[in-house]
Write a protein that holds these residues in place. Structure first.
Motif, short mmCIF file in Angstrom:
data_model
loop_
_atom_site.label_atom_id
_atom_site.label_comp_id
_atom_site.label_asym_id
_atom_site.label_seq_id
_atom_site.Cartn_x
_atom_site.Cartn_y
_atom_site.Cartn_z
N PHE A 115 3.19 -11.22 6.38
CA PHE A 115 1.01 -10.98 5.95
C PHE A 115 0.89 -9.75 6.86
CE2 PHE A 115 -2.97 -11.82 8.61
CZ PHE A 115 -3.67 -12.09 8.27
N VAL A 116 1.83 -9.52 8.01
CA VAL A 116 1.33 -8.42 8.64
C VAL A 116 1.97 -7.21 7.39
CG1 VAL A 116 2.36 -6.66 10.16
CG2 VAL A 116 2.08 -9.11 10.57
N LEU A 117 2.88 -7.29 6.59
CA LEU A 117 3.22 -6.25 5.35
C LEU A 117 2.33 -6.20 4.79
CD1 LEU A 117 5.38 -4.63 4.78
CD2 LEU A 117 6.44 -5.84 3.11
N ILE A 118 1.61 -7.40 4.11
CA ILE A 118 0.73 -7.57 2.93
C ILE A 118 -0.35 -6.47 3.79
CG2 ILE A 118 -0.89 -8.47 1.93
CD1 ILE A 118 0.79 -11.10 1.55
N MET A 119 -0.91 -6.99 5.13
CA MET A 119 -1.79 -6.27 5.52
C MET A 119 -1.98 -4.44 5.76
SD MET A 119 -4.47 -8.61 5.47
CE MET A 119 -5.62 -7.34 6.47
N ALA A 120 -0.28 -4.62 6.22
CA ALA A 120 -0.36 -3.05 6.37
C ALA A 120 -0.24 -1.47 4.73
CB ALA A 120 0.88 -2.82 6.83
N VAL A 121 0.65 -2.96 3.65
CA VAL A 121 0.72 -1.89 2.85
C VAL A 121 -0.96 -1.84 2.13
CG1 VAL A 121 1.15 -2.60 0.37
CG2 VAL A 121 2.40 -3.19 2.15
N THR A 122 -1.93 -3.42 1.81
CA THR A 122 -2.68 -3.17 1.21
C THR A 122 -4.57 -1.39 2.62
OG1 THR A 122 -3.29 -5.31 0.88
CG2 THR A 122 -5.12 -4.72 1.57
N ALA A 123 -4.33 -1.81 3.97
CA ALA A 123 -4.64 -0.59 4.58
C ALA A 123 -4.27 0.79 3.89
CB ALA A 123 -4.08 -0.72 5.98
N LEU A 124 -2.99 0.67 3.93
CA LEU A 124 -2.48 2.09 3.30
C LEU A 124 -2.69 2.39 1.80
CD1 LEU A 124 -0.26 4.26 3.83
CD2 LEU A 124 1.21 3.05 2.40
N GLN A 125 -2.95 1.47 1.10
CA GLN A 125 -4.04 1.98 -0.53
C GLN A 125 -5.27 2.05 0.53
OE1 GLN A 125 -1.85 -2.46 -1.32
NE2 GLN A 125 -2.53 -0.59 -3.63
N PHE A 126 -6.09 1.94 0.47
CA PHE A 126 -7.62 2.04 0.97
C PHE A 126 -7.14 3.33 1.62
CE2 PHE A 126 -8.00 -2.79 0.06
CZ PHE A 126 -9.25 -2.77 -1.29
N ARG A 127 -6.62 3.73 2.67
CA ARG A 127 -6.60 4.86 2.94
C ARG A 127 -6.21 6.18 1.72
NH1 ARG A 127 -8.55 7.05 8.01
NH2 ARG A 127 -7.06 9.24 8.28
N LEU A 128 -4.95 5.75 1.27
CA LEU A 128 -5.11 6.84 0.28
C LEU A 128 -5.92 6.75 -0.74
CD1 LEU A 128 -1.44 6.60 -0.70
CD2 LEU A 128 -1.97 8.47 1.37
N SER A 129 -6.62 5.56 -1.18
CA SER A 129 -7.62 5.97 -1.85
C SER A 129 -8.67 6.87 -1.87
CB SER A 129 -8.27 4.38 -2.55
OG SER A 129 -8.79 3.93 -1.36
N ARG A 130 -8.95 7.19 -0.12
CA ARG A 130 -10.23 8.35 -0.55
C ARG A 130 -10.15 9.39 -0.54
NH1 ARG A 130 -10.61 7.82 6.19
NH2 ARG A 130 -10.91 5.60 6.18
N ARG A 131 -8.49 10.17 -1.07
CA ARG A 131 -8.12 10.89 -1.72
C ARG A 131 -8.02 10.84 -3.91
NH1 ARG A 131 -2.89 13.40 1.57
NH2 ARG A 131 -3.93 13.99 3.52
N PHE A 132 -7.46 9.81 -3.67
CA PHE A 132 -6.96 9.60 -5.61
C PHE A 132 -8.39 8.71 -6.24
CE2 PHE A 132 -2.81 10.20 -3.26
CZ PHE A 132 -2.71 11.62 -3.96
N VAL A 133 -8.87 8.47 -5.66
CA VAL A 133 -10.48 7.65 -6.28
C VAL A 133 -11.63 8.02 -6.25
CG1 VAL A 133 -11.50 5.26 -6.07
CG2 VAL A 133 -8.90 5.07 -5.66
N HIS A 134 -11.60 8.30 -7.43
CA HIS A 134 -13.41 9.06 -7.40
C HIS A 134 -13.31 7.99 -7.68
CE1 HIS A 134 -10.99 12.19 -7.36
NE2 HIS A 134 -9.68 11.89 -8.11
N TYR A 135 -15.48 8.32 -7.79
CA TYR A 135 -16.69 6.93 -7.84
C TYR A 135 -17.58 8.11 -9.17
CZ TYR A 135 -14.29 3.90 -4.75
OH TYR A 135 -14.13 2.75 -3.81
N GLN A 136 -18.51 7.37 -9.70
CA GLN A 136 -18.92 8.21 -10.40
C GLN A 136 -20.26 8.12 -9.52
OE1 GLN A 136 -19.49 6.26 -14.47
NE2 GLN A 136 -17.87 5.77 -14.81
#
Length: 317
Positions: A296-317
């Motif tokens: 559970f901790v691993l899943i939460m950590a990986v998900t949090a890392l994804q959302f952290r990196l998404s600030r650079r790579f995700v572009h909203y219209q």
């Protein structure tokens, strides 16, 4: 002549009173009550089937319990046992490797097929492809794995028979370490990519056609158009698909359990398989709960890392 000044009159400050909130009308109270009644089953379900099991697993991970005897407090001993168990550590490595390979292949196949189906194609044929690609997702993973176990059989499987038609020797899909992991990944991706495919189709339909038309006027075509136009505008959908795909991949169980039973050796043993075997075969529920908490901790950590990196790579219209 003397000047007389009148002393200032001191007045007490008037205490400020809060305005009395107006009571909402009966219609608004009825709407709130109706919304609460509609939300109540979902809230109760989340509490009973999600919050309570998570809290129970955390508490149980601090005890030794085999169902037969009374629980004995163990503190962090179960976690120490987990980190000393080579099988558990190997299962975490297998799960991470499976996650990287399976999710990458799943997203790549789903994206290519979504772009292809979303192109110039009759509407009825597009609907057929959408239904066909999504159909494996509604089937039971265990039943699919049973069928695939025969298809990947080294001696009489259809996969090796097809490879033999082009001169390739029989591959030990389920009896070698690399072959077993490849078979598990292929079966998992075949069943799961339909969900990502539908997400991508919806995301592609939300991209304004004017953007592609303007890109075509500027000379962007083919792969260049998809890299510089489609992928940036599709990045929010890619984020959702990757988050869901990684969470599901980290909890994979049915495919490796039915196809290889974790073998050969421990080459395809996953974390959820270890939790199942430790709890229901060895009756070490405290240790199994400790493994579940770490997952559970691993899943939460990986998900949090994804959302952290998404600030650079995700572009909203």
């Amino acid at each position: 002549m003397t000047n007389t000044q009148t002393p200032p009159v001191r007045t007490r400050p008037v205490p400020r009173t809060r305005p009395v909130a107006a009571r909402p009308p009966a219609r608004e109270r009825g709407t709130r009550l109706l919304a609460t009644l509609f939300l109540a089953p979902t809230i109760v379900g989340i509490v009973v089937f999600t919050v309570v099991p998570i809290v129970g697993s955390v508490v149980l991970s601090l005890f030794h319990w085999n169902v037969i005897d009374d629980p004995r407090f163990a503190g962090a001993a179960n976690y120490g046992e987990v980190f000393r168990d080579s099988t558990v550590l190997v299962s975490f490595g297998n799960t991470l490797l499976f996650m990287v390979l399976a999710v990458t292949l799943q997203l790549l196949i789903a994206l290519v097929l979504a772009i292809t189906v979303n192109g110039r194609m009759p509407v009825w044929l597009r609907s057929v492809f959408r239904s066909a690609f999504f159909f494996p997702l509604v089937l039971s993973a265990a039943s699919i794995s049973v069928v695939m176990k025969y298809l990947f059989n080294q001696d009489f499987g259809v996969v090796n028979w097809l490879l033999g038609l082009v001169g390739i020797a029989p591959v030990p899909w389920l009896t070698s370490e690399n072959g077993a992991m490849a078979a598990v990944i292929l079966v998992y991706v075949w069943q799961q990519f339909g969900f990502s495919f539908l997400l991508f189709v919806g995301g592609l339909n939300n991209i304004p056609k004017e953007v592609h038309e303007a890109a075509a006027l500027d000379g962007a075509t083919g792969l260049r158009k998809h890299l510089h136009i489609t992928l940036p505008l599709l990045s929010p959908t890619l984020l959702v698909a990757s988050v869901v795909g990684i969470i599901n991949a980290l909890q994979v169980f049915e495919q490796p359990y039915v196809l290889t039973n974790g073998g050969p050796g421990d080459s395809t043993r996953t974390v959820v398989m270890v939790i199942y075997e430790t709890a229901f075969e060895q009756l070490r529920f405290g240790t199994a709960s400790a493994v579940g908490v770490l997952l559970f901790v691993l899943i939460m950590a990986v998900t949090a890392l994804q959302f952290r990196l998404s600030r650079r790579f995700v572009h909203y219209q």
